[in-house]
Motif scaffolding. Structure first.
Motif, PDB file in Angstrom:
ATOM      1  N   THR A 115      22.555 -31.989  12.266  1.00 19.91           N
ATOM      2  CA  THR A 115      21.946 -31.350  13.264  1.00 19.91           C
ATOM      3  C   THR A 115      20.808 -31.470  13.200  1.00 19.91           C
ATOM      4  O   THR A 115      19.981 -31.844  14.230  1.00 19.91           O
ATOM      5  N   LEU A 116      19.951 -31.230  11.979  1.00 23.80           N
ATOM      6  CA  LEU A 116      18.613 -31.664  12.056  1.00 23.80           C
ATOM      7  C   LEU A 116      18.245 -33.151  12.371  1.00 23.80           C
ATOM      8  O   LEU A 116      17.153 -33.247  12.712  1.00 23.80           O
ATOM      9  N   ARG A 117      18.995 -33.959  11.941  1.00 22.09           N
ATOM     10  CA  ARG A 117      18.751 -35.452  12.251  1.00 22.09           C
ATOM     11  C   ARG A 117      19.058 -35.800  13.730  1.00 22.09           C
ATOM     12  O   ARG A 117      17.867 -36.197  14.232  1.00 22.09           O
ATOM     13  N   ALA A 118      20.256 -35.347  14.156  1.00 24.30           N
ATOM     14  CA  ALA A 118      20.883 -35.721  15.527  1.00 24.30           C
ATOM     15  C   ALA A 118      19.835 -34.840  16.488  1.00 24.30           C
ATOM     16  O   ALA A 118      19.655 -35.311  17.643  1.00 24.30           O
ATOM     17  N   VAL A 119      19.830 -33.656  16.419  1.00 26.00           N
ATOM     18  CA  VAL A 119      19.242 -32.689  17.445  1.00 26.00           C
ATOM     19  C   VAL A 119      17.995 -32.434  17.258  1.00 26.00           C
ATOM     20  O   VAL A 119      17.145 -32.308  18.072  1.00 26.00           O
ATOM     21  N   GLY A 120      17.371 -32.292  15.893  1.00 26.32           N
ATOM     22  CA  GLY A 120      16.078 -31.862  15.562  1.00 26.32           C
ATOM     23  C   GLY A 120      15.220 -33.220  15.352  1.00 26.32           C
ATOM     24  O   GLY A 120      14.002 -32.978  15.676  1.00 26.32           O
ATOM     25  N   GLY A 121      15.955 -34.314  15.204  1.00 22.98           N
ATOM     26  CA  GLY A 121      14.900 -35.457  15.622  1.00 22.98           C
ATOM     27  C   GLY A 121      13.987 -35.756  14.080  1.00 22.98           C
ATOM     28  O   GLY A 121      13.310 -36.501  13.956  1.00 22.98           O
ATOM     29  N   LEU A 122      14.350 -34.908  12.987  1.00 24.23           N
ATOM     30  CA  LEU A 122      13.868 -35.163  11.627  1.00 24.23           C
ATOM     31  C   LEU A 122      14.254 -36.377  10.943  1.00 24.23           C
ATOM     32  O   LEU A 122      15.404 -36.917  11.099  1.00 24.23           O
ATOM     33  N   THR A 123      13.264 -36.941  10.187  1.00 26.29           N
ATOM     34  CA  THR A 123      13.779 -38.139   9.487  1.00 26.29           C
ATOM     35  C   THR A 123      14.850 -37.675   8.091  1.00 26.29           C
ATOM     36  O   THR A 123      14.581 -36.899   7.661  1.00 26.29           O
ATOM     37  N   THR A 124      15.295 -38.852   7.668  1.00 26.49           N
ATOM     38  CA  THR A 124      16.258 -38.576   6.498  1.00 26.49           C
ATOM     39  C   THR A 124      15.322 -38.015   5.183  1.00 26.49           C
ATOM     40  O   THR A 124      15.363 -36.934   4.627  1.00 26.49           O
ATOM     41  N   ARG A 125      14.176 -38.572   5.370  1.00 24.23           N
ATOM     42  CA  ARG A 125      13.056 -38.305   4.294  1.00 24.23           C
ATOM     43  C   ARG A 125      12.536 -36.817   4.233  1.00 24.23           C
ATOM     44  O   ARG A 125      12.546 -36.103   3.315  1.00 24.23           O
ATOM     45  N   ALA A 130      12.934 -31.215   2.670  1.00 26.31           N
ATOM     46  CA  ALA A 130      13.217 -29.580   2.783  1.00 26.31           C
ATOM     47  C   ALA A 130      14.393 -29.147   1.922  1.00 26.31           C
ATOM     48  O   ALA A 130      14.223 -27.976   1.696  1.00 26.31           O
ATOM     49  N   TYR A 131      15.274 -29.903   1.619  1.00 30.94           N
ATOM     50  CA  TYR A 131      16.387 -29.429   0.745  1.00 30.94           C
ATOM     51  C   TYR A 131      16.077 -29.820  -0.606  1.00 30.94           C
ATOM     52  O   TYR A 131      16.968 -29.693  -1.477  1.00 30.94           O
ATOM     53  N   LEU A 132      15.131 -30.631  -0.988  1.00 27.34           N
ATOM     54  CA  LEU A 132      14.683 -30.535  -2.381  1.00 27.34           C
ATOM     55  C   LEU A 132      15.721 -31.624  -2.974  1.00 27.34           C
ATOM     56  O   LEU A 132      16.099 -31.254  -4.211  1.00 27.34           O
ATOM     57  N   VAL A 133      16.068 -32.601  -2.418  1.00 23.21           N
ATOM     58  CA  VAL A 133      17.250 -33.473  -2.961  1.00 23.21           C
ATOM     59  C   VAL A 133      16.502 -34.862  -3.067  1.00 23.21           C
ATOM     60  O   VAL A 133      15.775 -35.013  -1.893  1.00 23.21           O
ATOM     61  N   PRO A 134      17.207 -35.860  -3.718  1.00 23.36           N
ATOM     62  CA  PRO A 134      16.563 -37.313  -3.244  1.00 23.36           C
ATOM     63  C   PRO A 134      16.969 -37.662  -1.802  1.00 23.36           C
ATOM     64  O   PRO A 134      17.915 -37.357  -1.215  1.00 23.36           O
ATOM     65  N   GLU A 135      16.059 -38.562  -1.317  1.00 20.00           N
ATOM     66  CA  GLU A 135      16.244 -39.146  -0.030  1.00 20.00           C
ATOM     67  C   GLU A 135      17.668 -40.020  -0.038  1.00 20.00           C
ATOM     68  O   GLU A 135      18.391 -39.887   1.044  1.00 20.00           O
ATOM     69  N   ALA A 136      17.725 -40.752  -0.900  1.00 18.87           N
ATOM     70  CA  ALA A 136      19.273 -41.464  -1.076  1.00 18.87           C
ATOM     71  C   ALA A 136      20.416 -40.371  -1.018  1.00 18.87           C
ATOM     72  O   ALA A 136      21.464 -40.889  -0.266  1.00 18.87           O
ATOM     73  N   THR A 137      20.318 -39.422  -1.579  1.00 17.82           N
ATOM     74  CA  THR A 137      21.349 -38.287  -1.536  1.00 17.82           C
ATOM     75  C   THR A 137      21.528 -38.001  -0.203  1.00 17.82           C
ATOM     76  O   THR A 137      22.671 -37.738   0.437  1.00 17.82           O
ATOM     77  N   VAL A 179       8.671 -29.535   5.984  1.00 17.41           N
ATOM     78  CA  VAL A 179       9.327 -29.060   7.219  1.00 17.41           C
ATOM     79  C   VAL A 179       9.411 -27.598   7.026  1.00 17.41           C
ATOM     80  O   VAL A 179      10.319 -27.166   6.062  1.00 17.41           O
ATOM     81  N   ASP A 180       9.067 -26.743   8.014  1.00 22.73           N
ATOM     82  CA  ASP A 180       9.296 -25.443   8.180  1.00 22.73           C
ATOM     83  C   ASP A 180      10.663 -25.162   8.891  1.00 22.73           C
ATOM     84  O   ASP A 180      10.640 -25.278  10.074  1.00 22.73           O
ATOM     85  N   LEU A 181      11.624 -25.088   7.985  1.00 25.01           N
ATOM     86  CA  LEU A 181      13.100 -24.997   8.654  1.00 25.01           C
ATOM     87  C   LEU A 181      13.351 -23.848   9.482  1.00 25.01           C
ATOM     88  O   LEU A 181      14.080 -23.766  10.486  1.00 25.01           O
TER      89      LEU A 181
END
Length: 381
Positions: A115-125, A130-137, A179-181
């Motif tokens: 949802t954040l990627r497709a609807v929110g337009g946020l990048t994977t990074r 925002a979720y404090l996980v590695p970008e690859a994960t 990112v302010d979720l």
């Protein structure tokens, strides 16, 4: 470059590509490429029709990718070549994307990320930070989610309740990284409210606004948590409260009560009290009873026990708490508060320390530890 504007255009552009025959994963990649190109080109030469420009560029990228992949060459049979540039269709595909990203085949974490990627337009990074996980994960999580929904057809109405739960999960993540979720969830819920006339969508938007209005008062300058009863209500956002109450009243007037409307009503009663001691706890208990009729959730029963204690005394609150499983999140913290109110400082201190060990974050752990230390100091006097 207005990043918020770009993100607001993302779902409609993606929806148009999917409706024209692109599979979700390829369409989403093409839209991301178009957004990168927009950041490069628009500052010097902004187009008149921003969405139309993005659709044209994204569609070209999709066709280029399709032609380059022999295994996908059959998709060209679905199209008549590149669409003629010009104003795009007025059909809003945003709602379709919400339902796609909240598909029941997806786990909650995958649905939120997609949802954040497709609807929110946020990048994977951005999502990873925002979720404090590695970008690859996070990239793997999003890729799996896109594969899961690839080829999903929408010949049945989507489940609004599932979409709302995903947005509520986003909101509850609050703020971390760059990112302010919480603010992002409000933006997306506003977008959903514009696309669908549903009282529970309005209820969720009202709930978010009412909770978010207290945000600046929730922490002290040193970062420590400030409980609701101790917050400086002069720091609450009165405009957000007024907007939330107005949205809630309009939703309730439709007489189709849902759980988010009931939760928003509770939040509105807290917001309406000039001081903590003036809170209408009796009415709050009544709204919790309504909420239980809708959900019968043990978490709601836990929160109701606190409201009962405020309305009828700590013994009544402890009686309401007694049937609940002590493994529930926050059970020990609630039990500690009620025992303290009842004068049993030793039990309360022990339970605060126990709750601190189970706290989901450092700020809450520090707060509960301080509560235990405070009571132990009082007992030694």
């Amino acid at each position: 470059m207005n990043e918020v504007l770009l993100r607001s255009l993302t779902p409609s552009v993606l929806g148009i590509l999917v409706r024209r025959g692109a599979d979700f994963a390829a369409a989403e990649d093409a839209v991301q490429d178009a957004l990168v190109e927009a950041v490069r080109v628009w500052p010097a030469d902004p187009p008149r029709d921003l969405r139309g420009w993005l659709v044209t560029v994204a569609w070209r990228r999709f066709l280029d990718g399709t032609r380059a992949d022999a295994a996908r060459r059959r998709r060209e049979d679905l199209v008549d070549g590149e669409p003629v540039p010009g104003p795009t269709s007025a059909v809003d595909d945003t709602l379709r994307l919400y339902f796609l990203c909240a598909h029941p085949l997806l786990s909650a974490s995958s649905a939120v990320a997609l949802t954040l990627r497709a609807v929110g337009g946020l990048t994977t990074r951005q999502i990873a930070r925002a979720y404090l996980v590695p970008e690859a994960t996070m990239a793997q999580r999003i890729s799996r989610a896109k594969r899961t929904v690839a080829g999903v057809r929408f010949d049945q109405p989507g489940d609004v309740a599932t979409v709302l739960r995903v947005l509520y999960l986003v909101f509850n993540e609050g703020y971390s990284g760059d990112v302010d979720l919480a603010a992002e969830a409000i933006r997306l819920t506003r977008q959903l409210a514009a696309a669908i006339d549903h009282p529970e969508v309005a209820g969720l938007l009202a709930l978010m606004l009412l909770h978010h209005a207290r945000r600046t008062a929730r922490t002290a300058p040193d970062g420590s948590l400030v409980p609701l009863a101790e917050q400086d209500r002069g720091r609450w956002d009165t405009e957000a409260i007024a907007e939330g109450v107005g949205i809630l009243q309009a939703a309730l007037a439709r007489d189709r009560l849902g759980e988010f409307q009931a939760q928003a009503a509770i939040a509105a009663l807290h917001a309406d009290a000039p001081a903590a001691e003036e809170t209408d706890w009796v009415q709050i208990v009544e709204w919790y009873d309504e909420l239980l009729r809708l959900t019968d959730s043990p978490v709601v029963r836990l929160n109701r026990a606190v409201a009962v204690a405020e309305a009828d005394g700590p013994r009544a609150g402890l009686a309401a708490l007694a049937p609940l499983d002590d493994l529930l999140p926050r059970h020990a913290a609630v039990a500690a508060y009620l025992h303290e109110r009842d004068g049993d400082l030793a039990t309360a201190a022990r339970l605060y320390a126990e709750a601190a060990q189970k706290a989901p974050n450092l700020a809450e752990r520090a707060h509960l530890t301080c509560q235990a230390a405070r009571l132990n100091a009082r007992r030694r006097r």
